[in-house]
Design a protein around this motif. Structure first.
Motif, mmCIF file in Angstrom:
data_model
loop_
_atom_site.group_PDB
_atom_site.id
_atom_site.type_symbol
_atom_site.label_atom_id
_atom_site.label_comp_id
_atom_site.label_asym_id
_atom_site.label_seq_id
_atom_site.Cartn_x
_atom_site.Cartn_y
_atom_site.Cartn_z
ATOM 1 N N LEU A 172 0.807 -1.200 0.075
ATOM 2 C CA LEU A 172 0.071 0.082 0.085
ATOM 3 C C LEU A 172 0.803 1.341 0.100
ATOM 4 C CD1 LEU A 172 -2.738 -1.015 2.432
ATOM 5 C CD2 LEU A 172 -3.187 -0.610 0.324
ATOM 6 N N THR A 269 -6.201 3.503 0.648
ATOM 7 C CA THR A 269 -5.291 2.480 1.646
ATOM 8 C C THR A 269 -5.699 2.521 2.865
ATOM 9 O OG1 THR A 269 -3.486 3.806 0.290
ATOM 10 C CG2 THR A 269 -3.080 2.883 2.938
ATOM 11 N N THR A 272 -8.376 -0.239 2.861
ATOM 12 C CA THR A 272 -7.739 -1.656 2.819
ATOM 13 C C THR A 272 -7.453 -1.950 4.208
ATOM 14 O OG1 THR A 272 -7.294 -1.323 0.372
ATOM 15 C CG2 THR A 272 -5.979 -3.166 1.704
#
Length: 290
Positions: A172, A269, A272
């Motif tokens: 990420l 990001t 996630t």
């Protein structure tokens, strides 16, 4: 360019601005991340299981901080784009004010806040790894230091994170680091902060340079000076002037999609991390990425 609106112009502009904002919101042009947190008591004290990973207790705080900043960025995007679109409907001084005063105000805020969001995100990751990624805590913690730090850690050293989760976090941050918008918004931010303003749909400040003419070219200038009756021919080297932009000059419509995509990467990001890293996700009741 700084046009003082009449009452009629002001009402017309803000009526149109409202309609454009509603359209942008309805179209979903600007990505957003809505997060609903688990409630934490004001005088929360970390339970015993945090002893070996004491700094991870701060992940909640950084998520909250990022969520607050997300609100600002989301509406800065909407207002910046709204003023850009409404400027097309006017001519002359009004268009100039809408573009170079109102739009520029929100673009500048947007650039600064995108940078802040990235740096705060790196602090979240820093705490997630219990501040144990090879960064001297007495010195400045930055996104690039955190990215470099987690690229070199032993994945078996963090019992509260699985190997897959650690790899996910690395990937990420790598996506953020390699995003093409990263260079662009840094370039604009540096110009706004440290130098002259970048040229957004406009010329930026011009810089005049006076290069020293190489010795081999002086004979040419000497000949020209003699033929034109110039006595002080050596000063001709100072007559060579270059006029160039002091900063980058770009089109708004070319950079704005990259900024939108960069923002999508940043909040993607966080999404996630919440959905795929357990220690982050358990602190959130609901998350919607749109």
């Amino acid at each position: 360019m700084n046009h003082m609106y009449t009452k009629k112009e002001y009402i017309s502009i803000h009526s149109a601005l409202y309609d454009i904002q509603r359209k942008i919101l309805a179209d979903g042009t600007v990505p957003n991340l809505e997060v609903v947190f688990e409630e934490r008591d004001l005088f929360f004290s970390p339970p015993p299981e945090f002893r070996e990973r004491k700094y991870t207790v701060n992940v909640y705080n950084w998520l909250s901080e990022l969520n607050e900043l997300r609100h600002h960025i989301y509406y800065e995007f909407i207002l910046c784009l709204s003023y850009h679109e409404i400027a097309q409907k006017y001519e002359g001084a009004i268009r100039g004010s809408l573009r170079y005063i109102d739009r520029e105000r929100y673009l500048r805020l947007l650039i600064y806040d995108l940078f802040s969001y990235r740096e705060k995100l790196s602090f979240l990751v820093y705490e997630l790894f219990n501040r144990d990624i090879g960064i001297d805590s007495t010195k400045k913690v930055t996104f690039h230091k955190v990215y470099k730090g987690i690229s070199n850690i032993d994945v078996t050293s963090f019992c509260w994170l699985t190997e897959n989760e650690i790899v996910k976090v690395r990937n990420l941050l790598e996506d953020i680091c390699n995003h093409k918008g990263n260079r662009l918004f840094n370039e604009l931010r540096h110009a706004y902060t440290h130098r002259s303003n970048p040229g957004i749909d406009a010329m930026t400040m011009r810089i005049h340079n006076y290069p020293i003419v190489p010795e081999q070219e002086l004979e040419i200038y000497k000949t020209i000076a003699m033929n034109s009756g110039e006595d002080d021919w050596e000063n001709l080297r100072l007559h060579v002037v270059s006029d160039k932009p002091s900063e980058v000059e770009v089109k708004f419509e070319e950079i704005f999609p990259d900024l939108i995509d960069y923002w999508r990467t940043l909040i993607g990001t966080i999404h996630t991390l919440i959905t795929e890293v357990n220690i982050v996700g358990y602190q959130v009741n609901e998350v919607i990425f749109k």
